[in-house]
Write an enzyme that holds these catalytic residues in place. Structure first.
Site, mmCIF file in Angstrom:
data_model
loop_
_atom_site.group_PDB
_atom_site.id
_atom_site.type_symbol
_atom_site.label_atom_id
_atom_site.label_comp_id
_atom_site.label_asym_id
_atom_site.label_seq_id
_atom_site.Cartn_x
_atom_site.Cartn_y
_atom_site.Cartn_z
ATOM 1 N N GLY A 1 0.841 -1.195 0.000
ATOM 2 C CA GLY A 1 0.000 0.000 0.000
ATOM 3 C C GLY A 1 0.869 1.234 0.000
ATOM 4 N N CYS B 1 5.210 -6.210 1.570
ATOM 5 C CA CYS B 1 5.600 -4.803 1.696
ATOM 6 C C CYS B 1 4.844 -4.126 2.845
ATOM 7 C CB CYS B 1 5.412 -4.096 0.350
ATOM 8 S SG CYS B 1 6.328 -2.545 0.254
ATOM 9 N N TYR B 2 3.915 -3.206 2.557
ATOM 10 C CA TYR B 2 3.151 -2.593 3.656
ATOM 11 C C TYR B 2 2.515 -3.675 4.527
ATOM 12 C CZ TYR B 2 -0.174 0.370 6.166
ATOM 13 O OH TYR B 2 -0.870 1.009 7.148
ATOM 14 N N HIS C 1 8.112 -7.362 -3.779
ATOM 15 C CA HIS C 1 6.816 -7.669 -4.416
ATOM 16 C C HIS C 1 6.922 -8.954 -5.231
ATOM 17 C CE1 HIS C 1 4.566 -4.065 -3.376
ATOM 18 N NE2 HIS C 1 5.743 -3.467 -3.381
ATOM 19 N N GLU D 1 4.696 -10.584 -6.595
ATOM 20 C CA GLU D 1 3.647 -10.685 -7.628
ATOM 21 C C GLU D 1 4.061 -10.072 -8.962
ATOM 22 O OE1 GLU D 1 3.706 -8.821 -4.997
ATOM 23 O OE2 GLU D 1 2.734 -6.883 -5.242
ATOM 24 N N ASP E 1 -15.897 -9.586 -24.027
ATOM 25 C CA ASP E 1 -16.640 -9.811 -22.787
ATOM 26 C C ASP E 1 -18.080 -10.226 -23.048
ATOM 27 O OD1 ASP E 1 -14.265 -8.894 -21.860
ATOM 28 O OD2 ASP E 1 -15.010 -6.941 -21.201
ATOM 29 N N LYS F 1 -9.465 -10.213 -17.120
ATOM 30 C CA LYS F 1 -9.561 -10.243 -18.584
ATOM 31 C C LYS F 1 -8.898 -11.490 -19.191
ATOM 32 C CE LYS F 1 -10.767 -7.939 -22.326
ATOM 33 N NZ LYS F 1 -11.973 -7.147 -22.522
#
Ligand code: XMP
Length: 517
Positions: A59, A86-87, A173, A175, A231, A373
């Protein structure tokens, strides 16, 4: 809407990180369902969702700032494994009795960690793994029960664990793609610490959704506005699989579509997939309403209004409808959350401006609202949608109306359709289509002098544009090979009457937007 009880899941508590969605995606890539929830969620609400583990996201705040986000303290007593990123690491450390400070040396960018203690989090990870750091604050004293498992020269407590409780924290991070073995670390947490079973995949999603749609809809009818985009196409196929002819799709030809697009949609959905299709040829209505209009926002408003009028007119012909289906995706749900954290269920404005008329009372059916997506694309492939549609570039709702700069007339649209078709065909032939986020052509209300054969010409100018992007918020212009540009320019000037000059747009976003209008 889905019955999640048969899937193990991980909750991602969102502390405002730009990467929260990425964390959830990485967990899903491990075959485990993951949801993002606001950090304010209470431990009782977490219990009700029955996850197997929790991830605290990063964050933008500093834990040292008064009023910065804190999760419910009772979360630490649920007996659930927690991974703080992290945060998330800092807030967990602070709340459990550690210390966080803002050292002089901050760390941004690529770093190599030193794994100093064997931990399940690093199973199969190399000892000097490359990670992505982005932080000001650092943990400077561990909370009781925690041990350091990795460090970097600038950050002694880069990764920590409290093995007994299943609490883990990383300052980097995992990710993001720059953390080369980050996905492995997330997988270790999800599969080995939280002990989730891999059961989330598109096959299981289809089975669950079909069941849930049948239960929700019963013997009622569902209406869906089919645009020809990914979509709404995937939503149509999924709902059709569940309820067959109880689904009716409305397809509005606004006259602003690409070359052959209306025929393609009718052939694919109406004929090939055998879906009930209510086709509205509203080209004249749109062009009449756009006559003489050149101002971009006014164009968009007119196109939106005529679309809604046409859609409702067609809907009334479709018999007794109880549900309106939409291809809303998970990022739309997260982004439109109210401050209290409840997912909003408002209808997307560009699909359905201004609310429903009195005599049309529909419930919403949004079968894709848990998907990202790329998952929707995977689902589309699984449901038999051709690759050409699954991987199609984004196309704006107002279509060529916002690419025909100046007045929108049938003649100019036909010209633009031909230009666009040549441009896209050449990009595909060169094998570059999938490297580009979006390629578009615009017709300018500007004439220039040219010479073709022995003849002087005075014709319109078109621009070609292509951009790369992650999410359309920012974009870089695509370095198109000269030979390809040359082929496009030559074909367009030779094959498209009315155009004698071709320009290539090298503006990034910002300062330009992707579309010209
Ligand atoms: P801009 O031009 O704002 O576009 O950089 C960002 C992305 O959004 C698409 N776009 C639209 N999509 N309805 C849509 O569904 C619209 O009215 C609309 N306007 C722009 C654009 O093509 C790009 O991908």
């Amino acid at each position: 809407m889905l019955e999640k009880n048969n899937h193990d899941s991980i909750l991602v508590l969102d502390f405002g990180a730009q990467y929260s969605q990425l964390i959830a995606r990485r967990v899903r890539e491990c075959g485990v369902y993951s949801e993002i929830v606001p950090y304010t969620i209470t431990s009782d609400e977490v219990k009700a969702r029955n996850p197997k583990g929790i991830i605290f996201s990063g964050g933008p705040s500093s834990v040292k700032t008064p009023g910065s986000p804190r999760p419910d303290m009772a979360l630490f007593d649920l007996g659930l494994p927690i991974l703080g990123i992290c945060y998330g690491l800092q807030v967990m450390s602070l709340m459990l009795g550690g210390k966080v400070d803002c050292p002089e040396k901050k760390e941004y960018g690529i770093a190599n960690i030193d794994i100093i203690r064997q931990s399940v989090l690093f199973d199969g990870v190399s000892r000097k793994s490359q990670v992505w750091m982005s932080h000001g604050d650092s943990v400077v004293a561990l909370a009781p029960g925690f041990e350091c498992i990795a460090s970097t020269p600038n950050c002694p407590y880069t990764a920590v664990e409290n093995r007994a409780k299943g609490f883990y924290g990383v300052q980097f991070h995992p990710e993001v793609v720059h953390s080369l073995e980050g996905t492995k670390m997330i997988e270790n947490f999800v599969l080995k610490v939280a002990k989730c079973t891999r059961s989330w995949n598109m096959g299981s999603f289809i089975n669950d959704s079909v069941k849930a749609i049948r239960e929700k809809v019963g013997d009622k009818n569902v209406l869906l506005g089919l645009s020809g985009g990914v979509d709404s196409s995937v939503a149509a196929l999924l709902i059709h699989k569940a309820i067959g002819d109880q689904l009716v799709c409305v397809f509005v030809n606004n006259g602003l579509l690409r070359k052959n697009e209306a025929e393609n949609v009718i052939n694919l959905f109406g004929k090939h997939f055998n879906i009930r299709l209510q086709y509205a040829d509203a080209e004249k209505d749109f062009l009449d309403a756009l006559k003489g209009v050149t101002e971009p926002e006014q164009k968009r408003k007119i196109i939106g209004k005529v679309f809604v009028d046409t859609f409702y007119k067609e809907a009334r012909k479709c018999g007794d409808i109880s549900f309106l289906a939409q291809g809303t995706l998970y990022p739309d749900v997260i982004e439109s959350r109210s401050p209290s954290g409840g997912p909003s269920s408002t209808i997307k404005s560009h699909h359905n401006v201004g609310g429903l008329p009195e005599d049309l009372k529909w419930d919403l059916l949004e079968p894709l609202k848990e998907l990202f997506k790329d998952e929707v694309r995977e689902l589309g492939k699984e449901l038999g949608l051709p690759d050409e549609l699954v991987y199609r570039h984004p196309f704006p709702g107002p279509g060529l109306g916002v690419r025909c700069i100046g007045e929108v007339t049938k003649e100019r649209l036909d010209t633009l359709r031909e230009i666009d078709a040549i441009y896209i065909e050449e990009i595909r032939k060169a094998g570059l289509y999938d490297k580009i986020w979006q390629a578009l052509a615009d017709l300018l209300p500007v004439k220039s002098v040219g010479v073709q054969g022995d003849e002087r010409t005075y014709r319109e100018v078109c621009t070609l544009r292509a951009v790369t992007s992650e999410d359309a918020m920012t974009a870089d212009w695509f370095r198109m090979p000269y030979e390809l540009l040359q082929r496009c320019a030559s074909r367009i000037c030779n094959e498209v009457p009315g155009v004698n000059r071709v320009l290539y747009d090298i503006t990034s976003k910002p300062p330009g937007t992707i579309e010209w209008e």
